[in-house]
Design an enzyme around this catalytic site. Structure first.
Site, PDB file in Angstrom:
ATOM      1  CB  CYS A 114     -28.710 -52.675 -42.561  1.00 55.55           C
ATOM      2  SG  CYS A 114     -29.726 -53.959 -41.536  1.00 55.55           S
ATOM      3  CG  HIS A 251     -31.725 -50.531 -44.973  1.00 54.97           C
ATOM      4  ND1 HIS A 251     -31.739 -51.957 -45.351  1.00 54.97           N
ATOM      5  CD2 HIS A 251     -31.828 -50.811 -43.531  1.00 54.97           C
ATOM      6  CE1 HIS A 251     -31.939 -52.890 -44.315  1.00 54.97           C
ATOM      7  NE2 HIS A 251     -31.883 -51.879 -43.344  1.00 54.97           N
ATOM      8  CG  ASN A 281     -34.180 -55.021 -42.279  1.00 57.76           C
ATOM      9  OD1 ASN A 281     -33.297 -55.234 -43.205  1.00 57.76           O
ATOM     10  ND2 ASN A 281     -33.824 -54.408 -41.307  1.00 57.76           N
TER      11      ASN A 281
END
Ligand code: UT7
Length: 324
Positions: A114, A251, A281
């Site tokens: 990520c 993020h 996500n």
């Protein structure tokens, strides 16, 4: 000579199929209420079976290239941050290079889960500052749905697919250092914590891609702490206070994590780009997707000071301070 890497343009791609929390209620033992309260996610995009990470990366990169007004032959390289490549090799980046008709130059993937986009931005920025490249397309692209265990309710409700891209260009501003561009990047990893978030497979172990395994509560705790450290470091290094930041572009893993970071910075949520509610996500794609959305709808304008931050498997984390 002081070279700064300017974000010239952005691009994004989201697959057509939308999976809502109500859809997930029919697939695993979960509720819209639980997903919304714990993560802030309401819906996410999921790639078609025959749609690959490279397909999505190509769409996003093409849009960014078109937006930059540059010709393909003016691009020196492409870096794709991804954890879900189409194949073990070749890299997704070489597919982007070929599809866009870019000339021979560097093209490689980078994997920091990520945090991948922040890592890729940093690598590209350093190539540009070192004079080894003038213009690089940086992409974050993921088909997380391909490594999700669709029977595991603790993870399958969170992850999603998509791609985002930026074109970076080195600008030499001579004596007057351009106020625009990447001011600094800050990258970290702590390998001892790799077992908190991982896939239970890989080419050299099981010979399969594996599925995501996450100790959510633990990761949550570190996410809040590490991202606060990373953003504070970016502010300190540039002698900037949080109230000078126009937009936090974090993020997008969990709305509660984003709110906690904003709170630590004493930053109003009006100054935070939030897409987790409709994107889920998307790992390395989440920051460039959020950036593109806020640039496209006019929230982020040229000259705005942006703070990017991410955290993910590894554990890895990082931040970047950028004058757009
Ligand atoms: O992007 C990379 C970085 N990743 C992250 O930053 C993710 C970080 N972690 C998180 O976002 C959160 O920890 C989650 C959203 C994953 C989970 O939220 P939580 O508040 O930490 O919940 P929890 O894991 O503590 O689980 C609470 C309860 C458990 O039941 P018990 O043990 O209390 O009876 C879970 O079994 O919720 C249960 N649960 C669910 N219930 C309904 C777990 N998943 C679900 C679900 N639906 N999908």
């Amino acid at each position: 000579m002081t070279i700064k890497s300017i974000i010239k343009s952005t691009g994004a791609y989201l697959p057509e199929k939308i999976l809502t929390n109500q859809d997930l209620e029919k697939m695993v033992d979960t509720t819209d209420e639980w997903i919304t309260q714990r993560s802030g996610i309401k819906q996410r995009h999921i790639a078609a079976d025959d749609e690959t990470t490279a397909d999505m990366a190509i769409h996003a990169a093409r849009q960014a290239l078109e937006g930059s007004g540059l010709k393909p032959e003016e691009i020196d390289g492409v870096i794709v941050a991804t954890t879900t490549p189409d194949q073990t090799f070749p890299a997704v980046a070489v597919k982007v290079q070929a599809a866009l008709g870019l000339p021979a130059g560097m093209a490689f993937d980078l994997q920091a889960v990520c945090t991948g986009f922040v890592y890729a931005l940093s690598v590209a920025d350093n190539f540009i500052k070192a004079g080894q490249a003038k213009r690089i397309i940086v992409v974050g692209a993921e088909k997380m749905s391909s490594i999700v265990d669709w029977n595991d309710r603790t993870t399958c409700v969170l992850f999603a697919d998509g791609a985002g891209a930026v074109v970076l260009e080195g600008q030499d501003s001579g004596k007057d250092v351009s106020p625009r561009g990447i001011h600094s990047t800050h990258l970290y990893a702590k390998g001892e914590q790799r077992d908190l978030l991982y896939t239970d497979g890989g080419p050299s172990s099981t010979g399969t891609a594996g599925h995501i395994v996450m100790q959510g509560r633990e990761v949550f705790k570190y996410a809040v702490a590490y991202m606060a450290d990373a953003v504070n470091e970016a502010l300190k290094e540039n002698n900037v206070s949080a109230d000078q930041v126009d937009w936090l572009v974090p993020h997008q893993a969990n709305l509660r994590i984003i709110e906690a970071t904003a709170k630590k910075l004493k930053l109003s949520m009006d100054k935070v780009v939030v897409t987790v509610d409709h994107h889920g996500n998307t790992s390395a794609a989440s920051i460039p997707l959020a950036l593109h959305e806020a640039v496209s709808d006019g929230r982020i304008k040229e000259g705005d000071l942006l703070l990017l931050e991410a955290m993910g498997g590894g554990l890895t984390w990082g931040s970047a301070l950028v004058r757009f």
